[in-house]
Design a protein around this motif. Structure first.
Motif, PDB file in Angstrom:
ATOM      1  N   MET A 154      -0.688  16.378   7.929  1.00 37.24           N
ATOM      2  CA  MET A 154      -1.146  15.151   8.572  1.00 37.24           C
ATOM      3  C   MET A 154      -1.142  13.986   7.595  1.00 37.24           C
ATOM      4  O   MET A 154      -0.699  12.879   7.918  1.00 37.24           O
ATOM      5  N   LYS A 155      -1.612  14.228   6.364  1.00 36.48           N
ATOM      6  CA  LYS A 155      -1.599  13.184   5.351  1.00 36.48           C
ATOM      7  C   LYS A 155      -0.175  12.754   5.008  1.00 36.48           C
ATOM      8  O   LYS A 155       0.084  11.562   4.786  1.00 36.48           O
ATOM      9  N   SER A 156       0.751  13.719   4.976  1.00 31.73           N
ATOM     10  CA  SER A 156       2.141  13.384   4.674  1.00 31.73           C
ATOM     11  C   SER A 156       2.747  12.498   5.764  1.00 31.73           C
ATOM     12  O   SER A 156       3.452  11.533   5.481  1.00 31.73           O
ATOM     13  N   GLN A 169       1.079  10.506   7.775  1.00 28.70           N
ATOM     14  CA  GLN A 169       0.461   9.185   7.654  1.00 28.70           C
ATOM     15  C   GLN A 169       1.101   8.362   6.546  1.00 28.70           C
ATOM     16  O   GLN A 169       1.336   7.165   6.703  1.00 28.70           O
ATOM     17  N   ALA A 170       1.393   9.028   5.412  1.00 29.66           N
ATOM     18  CA  ALA A 170       2.037   8.309   4.301  1.00 29.66           C
ATOM     19  C   ALA A 170       3.437   7.846   4.681  1.00 29.66           C
ATOM     20  O   ALA A 170       3.846   6.731   4.346  1.00 29.66           O
ATOM     21  N   GLU A 171       4.183   8.715   5.398  1.00 28.78           N
ATOM     22  CA  GLU A 171       5.522   8.319   5.835  1.00 28.78           C
ATOM     23  C   GLU A 171       5.461   7.176   6.849  1.00 28.78           C
ATOM     24  O   GLU A 171       6.312   6.290   6.852  1.00 28.78           O
ATOM     25  N   ALA A 172       4.439   7.179   7.724  1.00 31.25           N
ATOM     26  CA  ALA A 172       4.296   6.120   8.712  1.00 31.25           C
ATOM     27  C   ALA A 172       3.995   4.763   8.042  1.00 31.25           C
ATOM     28  O   ALA A 172       4.476   3.726   8.467  1.00 31.25           O
ATOM     29  N   ARG A 173       3.192   4.809   6.967  1.00 29.84           N
ATOM     30  CA  ARG A 173       2.873   3.562   6.250  1.00 29.84           C
ATOM     31  C   ARG A 173       4.083   3.013   5.534  1.00 29.84           C
ATOM     32  O   ARG A 173       4.193   1.797   5.343  1.00 29.84           O
ATOM     33  N   GLN A 174       5.005   3.890   5.118  1.00 29.14           N
ATOM     34  CA  GLN A 174       6.202   3.422   4.423  1.00 29.14           C
ATOM     35  C   GLN A 174       7.219   2.822   5.402  1.00 29.14           C
ATOM     36  O   GLN A 174       8.033   2.026   5.055  1.00 29.14           O
TER      37      GLN A 174
END
Length: 291
Positions: free
Chosen positions: A282-284, A286-291
């Motif tokens: 889930m954290k991964s 979220q990080a990809e979505a922010r990028q």
């Protein structure tokens, strides 16, 4: 075509993994009807017993030991992977071979080799004793008192030995994913960062580490999960206070003959592992979505 190719592996997975796992899961809701029979009664008493502070404490200690092992593997493995990436084409295959070489030796043999290194009369204490005797003899030359007799260090049968052994076993699992991620790194970004005035350490933190995040995440997962369920290393290298949750599970199945409780402990460990992997995924995302 795909169905024909996938049929045999799927049947193998179902017959030799899912079905046995399902049987053990059913055992976790049962009770011992006799020495050789388990009655599946649907009880949750095994899970409630597993939540006893004694077992929760052992589980928490296992998590801390696995986390410490993972952190040390990252600290040690990242420079190693980076050195392999920037090595010449002549040396890169040999360095990768050196990382994979421990896989060619049985884990039990490697663990007994560590015992030979860490015991009181082992190679580590012999080396430290040699340094003590030879370098200590130089102290009177500079006006300092000579040291006393060397007392061997207790390097075995304690928490230090367990973490040292787990790092030794799982370090290749950290180095290889890090190498795979760093090898795809655009090295011109590193050169640009250095040309713009960033130091090596800042470039490592601001450029290399974020771009290597997929490899770091993969390395953390495949290091933390096996370390959390490690049995052989703490059993052979640890002392009475160094046992992990896998050792408790082994005792329930073998010595205590309490398979339902051992099954409940096993699946609590599995649930915790699944939750950790899902949280990381889930954290991964979220990080990809922010990028």
């Amino acid at each position: 075509m795909f169905a024909a190719v996938a049929t045999v592996p799927t049947l193998w997975l179902i017959g030799f993994f899912i079905v046995p796992l399902g049987i053990v899961w059913l055992y976790s809701f049962g009770t011992n009807a006799s020495l050789t029979e388990i009655e599946i009664s649907g009880t949750f008493s095994n899970y409630s017993r597993a939540l006893d502070p004694l077992y929760l404490g052992i589980l928490w200690k296992s998590i801390l030991v696995a986390a410490a092992t993972t952190v040390i593997c990252i600290v040690v493995g990242f420079p190693v992977a980076l050195a392999i990436v920037f090595s010449s084409n002549k040396w890169k295959p040999w360095l990768l071979l050196a990382i994979m070489l421990p896989f060619w030796t049985n884990l039990l043999i490697r663990t007994y080799a560590l015992i030979a290194v860490l015991r009181r009369e082992g190679y580590a204490n012999q080396s430290l004793g040699w340094l003590h005797d030879n370098l200590g003899g130089l102290l009177p030359l500079v006006g300092l008192p000579a040291p006393g007799a060397y007392e061997p260090l207790e390097l075995l049968y304690n928490n230090f030995a367990v973490i040292f052994g787990l790092v030794y076993v799982h370090l290749p699992f950290m180095v290889l994913p890090l190498y795979a991620a760093l090898d795809r790194l655009d090295k011109s970004l590193i050169e640009a960062s250095l040309d713009l005035g960033a130091g090596h350490f800042r470039t490592l933190l601001a450029i290399v580490a974020p771009l290597a995040a997929p490899g770091i995440i993969s390395g953390v997962i495949i290091t933390f999960v096996p370390a959390l369920g490690a049995y052989l290393t703490p059993d052979l290298l640890g002392g009475p206070d160094s046992q992990m949750i896998a050792n408790v599970i082994e005792r329930q199945f073998k010595r205590a003959n309490d398979w339902p409780f051992g099954a409940a402990l096993s699946f609590i460990l599995m649930y915790a592992t699944f939750i950790a992997i899902a949280f990381q995924a889930m954290k991964s995302r979220q990080a990809e979505a922010r990028q």
